[in-house]
Structure formats: structure tokens, C-alpha cells
Scaffold this motif. Sequence first.
Motif, mmCIF file in Angstrom:
data_model
loop_
_atom_site.group_PDB
_atom_site.id
_atom_site.type_symbol
_atom_site.label_atom_id
_atom_site.label_comp_id
_atom_site.label_asym_id
_atom_site.label_seq_id
_atom_site.Cartn_x
_atom_site.Cartn_y
_atom_site.Cartn_z
ATOM 1 N N SER A 239 0.855 -1.163 0.106
ATOM 2 C CA SER A 239 0.028 -0.086 -0.042
ATOM 3 C C SER A 239 0.930 1.305 -0.124
ATOM 4 N N ALA A 240 0.378 2.339 -0.737
ATOM 5 C CA ALA A 240 1.252 3.395 -0.741
ATOM 6 C C ALA A 240 0.876 4.328 0.640
ATOM 7 N N ILE A 241 -0.060 3.954 1.353
ATOM 8 C CA ILE A 241 0.037 4.479 2.670
ATOM 9 C C ILE A 241 0.956 4.461 3.776
ATOM 10 N N PRO A 242 1.768 5.594 4.182
ATOM 11 C CA PRO A 242 2.903 5.315 4.964
ATOM 12 C C PRO A 242 2.321 4.388 6.302
ATOM 13 N N SER A 243 3.227 3.417 6.624
ATOM 14 C CA SER A 243 2.914 2.755 7.852
ATOM 15 C C SER A 243 3.694 3.306 9.135
ATOM 16 N N ASP A 244 4.577 4.293 8.994
ATOM 17 C CA ASP A 244 5.404 4.855 10.019
ATOM 18 C C ASP A 244 4.421 6.021 10.762
ATOM 19 N N MET A 245 4.459 6.103 11.775
ATOM 20 C CA MET A 245 3.710 7.305 12.461
ATOM 21 C C MET A 245 4.269 8.711 11.962
ATOM 22 N N THR A 246 5.531 8.643 12.019
ATOM 23 C CA THR A 246 6.363 10.035 11.373
ATOM 24 C C THR A 246 5.854 10.399 10.276
ATOM 25 N N ASP A 247 5.731 9.582 9.223
ATOM 26 C CA ASP A 247 5.589 9.495 7.782
ATOM 27 C C ASP A 247 3.890 9.850 7.766
ATOM 28 N N LEU A 248 3.016 9.415 8.556
ATOM 29 C CA LEU A 248 1.894 9.574 8.601
ATOM 30 C C LEU A 248 1.528 10.898 9.015
ATOM 31 N N MET A 249 2.069 11.612 9.963
ATOM 32 C CA MET A 249 2.053 12.899 10.381
ATOM 33 C C MET A 249 2.571 13.934 9.282
ATOM 34 N N ALA A 250 3.419 13.420 8.642
ATOM 35 C CA ALA A 250 4.109 14.404 7.563
ATOM 36 C C ALA A 250 3.174 14.302 6.512
ATOM 37 N N ALA A 251 2.311 13.277 6.172
ATOM 38 C CA ALA A 251 1.303 13.191 5.113
ATOM 39 C C ALA A 251 0.106 13.894 5.485
ATOM 40 N N LEU A 252 -0.536 14.077 6.859
ATOM 41 C CA LEU A 252 -1.444 14.796 7.269
ATOM 42 C C LEU A 252 -0.935 16.118 7.367
ATOM 43 N N GLN A 253 -0.080 16.697 7.460
ATOM 44 C CA GLN A 253 0.433 18.102 7.251
ATOM 45 C C GLN A 253 0.697 18.301 5.964
ATOM 46 N N ALA A 254 1.059 17.713 4.986
ATOM 47 C CA ALA A 254 1.302 18.045 3.796
ATOM 48 C C ALA A 254 -0.243 18.170 3.125
ATOM 49 N N SER A 255 -1.109 17.226 3.682
ATOM 50 C CA SER A 255 -2.474 17.402 3.023
ATOM 51 C C SER A 255 -3.097 18.742 3.496
ATOM 52 N N LEU A 256 -2.808 19.107 4.875
ATOM 53 C CA LEU A 256 -3.460 20.320 5.296
ATOM 54 C C LEU A 256 -2.829 21.553 4.679
ATOM 55 N N ASP A 257 -1.498 21.659 4.451
ATOM 56 C CA ASP A 257 -0.884 22.521 3.831
ATOM 57 C C ASP A 257 -1.492 22.829 2.256
ATOM 58 N N LYS A 258 -1.706 21.604 1.727
ATOM 59 C CA LYS A 258 -2.271 21.569 0.256
ATOM 60 C C LYS A 258 -3.767 22.093 0.444
ATOM 61 N N THR A 259 -4.638 21.687 1.269
ATOM 62 C CA THR A 259 -5.704 22.260 1.436
ATOM 63 C C THR A 259 -5.872 23.735 1.679
ATOM 64 N N SER A 260 -5.011 24.158 2.702
ATOM 65 C CA SER A 260 -5.120 25.599 3.093
ATOM 66 C C SER A 260 -4.594 26.509 1.778
ATOM 67 N N THR A 261 -3.760 26.011 1.024
ATOM 68 C CA THR A 261 -3.331 26.852 -0.235
ATOM 69 C C THR A 261 -4.289 26.945 -1.257
ATOM 70 N N THR A 262 -5.093 25.790 -1.339
ATOM 71 C CA THR A 262 -6.216 25.670 -2.384
ATOM 72 C C THR A 262 -7.506 26.655 -1.951
ATOM 73 N N THR A 263 -7.713 26.629 -0.486
ATOM 74 C CA THR A 263 -8.960 27.406 -0.116
ATOM 75 C C THR A 263 -8.593 28.726 0.409
ATOM 76 N N LYS A 264 -7.486 29.207 0.235
ATOM 77 C CA LYS A 264 -7.109 30.580 0.736
ATOM 78 C C LYS A 264 -7.759 31.349 -0.282
ATOM 79 N N LYS A 265 -8.278 32.505 0.184
ATOM 80 C CA LYS A 265 -8.831 33.352 -1.148
ATOM 81 C C LYS A 265 -7.636 34.429 -1.392
ATOM 82 N N PRO A 266 -7.383 34.447 -2.815
ATOM 83 C CA PRO A 266 -6.337 35.359 -3.359
ATOM 84 C C PRO A 266 -6.819 36.906 -3.248
ATOM 85 N N VAL A 267 -5.586 37.604 -2.817
ATOM 86 C CA VAL A 267 -5.776 39.031 -2.815
ATOM 87 C C VAL A 267 -5.740 39.558 -4.096
ATOM 88 N N THR A 268 -6.758 40.197 -4.595
ATOM 89 C CA THR A 268 -6.920 40.921 -6.065
ATOM 90 C C THR A 268 -6.109 42.340 -6.016
#
Length: 279
Positions: A239-268
Motif C-alpha cells: 500500500s502507498a499509505i505510510p505505515s510509520d507514524m512520522t510519515d503519517l503525520m508528515a502526510a497529514l501535514q502536507a494534506s493540510l498545507d495543500k488544502t490551506s493553499t487551495t482554499t485561501k482567498k487570493p488578494v486581487t
Amino acid sequence: MHTVWKGSISFGLVNIPVKLHAATENKDIKLRQLHKECNSPINYQKVCPVCDREVKNEDIVKAYEYSKNKFVVLDDEELERIKKENEDKSVEILEFVKLEEIDPIYFERSYFLAPDSGGGKAYALLREALSSSGKIGVAKITIRSKEQLAIVRVYNDTLLMETIHFPDEVRNAAEVPNIPDTEKVTQKELDTALMLIEQLTTKFEPEKYTDEYRTALMELIEQKKSGEATVTATDKPTSAIPSDMTDLMAALQASLDKTSTTTKKPVTRKRKVKEKKEA
């Protein structure tokens, strides 16, 4: 030699503690089925054809089909009760007969009987009595929840038990199709056949007979092994899902960062100008 059953032989008031050992073994060469594409062994699953899904062991019940698609369901408690009622751990010799009175079609499987603790003398007594009388014992035994008819005889100074079929398990020879009626055989034909039988008559020596197919198949397998004509099963993809807790936290953080970037309203540009005037 592996013990397959422990109990006792009883005849009259004599009781002999014994162990049962398989006297024969299946030497068939078992071949596995592989997926031609990746050389992985094929698995077989229990699938319900109506529900179209795999069925787990706990969802399976036993039943007897008394007519087409009509069943009597038997639960485990009922089967276990019958099993315990008939699970007498003894080879009960019912009577003694001559071996030649039993047609070989009845014979099924052979087991060696070995004396258990304290049973040596009684074992030797039964062995000697059978040898001296020229008789064999007809007995009943329950093995793996199945009641079996059996005979006990002497083989190379060892007591041998052979399970035999019950009469209703032997099919009626009269039902075999295409058996010719009595046909006229000439005396010359019969004399020639008898002469051929006489020429081929010899003493039975089982050691001279071998399974030629099994020998040839094993030789072929060994040739392919030595010539490295072998394949290796493909490992199942992990499975491509990391089994190590550190990798899991890194994946979760990366997912949050990606979500934050895509949902942040751009300044015109217009908003920037407005902010400058207010300043």
C-alpha cells in the motif's frame, strides 16, 4: 511415525490400549496453478453465486440436499451431539472370519496398530491367536466422526487394521452399463488365453513395480530446477499509505498545507489599492 488415533482394541473382556498409524501414504506429485502473467499462485474463494460476494466461515452452515435445491440444515450443536454419542475410542471386534471370505472391493485404507503403554502382552496374545487360528477380526471404529467397518489381521508380525466399506457403499455390479451377455467362446480361444496366463504367472513381488509416471515427472522437475528453468511469484504490491507514524503525520501535514493553499482567498489588485488609500 505419526499417531492418527489413540484408543483400544476390545474382544470379549480383553482390552488392549493401542495407537493407530497410517500404513500407506499418497505419493502423488501435487502441482500448483499459477497466473500465467505474473506467476502468482491462484487462490480459491468461497463465493455465494446469488449474493455475488465472498462468504466467511462464520456465515456458512452445513446442510443435506435431499432433492434438487432443497436442504435440511444441521447446526453444529446437533452434529457435535451425534459425534459424542458415537465417539467410542475403541476398535470393537465383533466376530472372526476368514480373510478369503471378504472380496477386495470392500477394502479401503490400511493402518498399523501399535501397543500403547501396558498393552504389549495383550497385543502379542491377540497377534498369536489370529496367526494360529488363521482368522481375522471384523470390527467397528469411529475415526474423525465417521463410523467405519474394519478388519484386524496380522501383517509382518504387526497387527494391521484395514477399514472396509459397508455393503451399501459398494455399488451393484448389475448396474454397470454395456456388460456383454454370455457369448460363445471357442475352445481354441480359451486354450490360447489360458496358455498366455500360465506364461505370465509368477510370484507377487511388489518391490518390482514402480510408478513410472511419477518418476518421469520428478526427473523432469529436477532437470528444470538444475537448468534454472524456474519462475518466482510476483510480490503483492504494498500500500502507498505510510505505515510509520512520522510519515503519517508528515502526510497529514502536507494534506493540510495543500488544502490551506487551495482554499485561501487570493488578494486581487483592486483590493490592494483600496487598502493603500485607507492607509
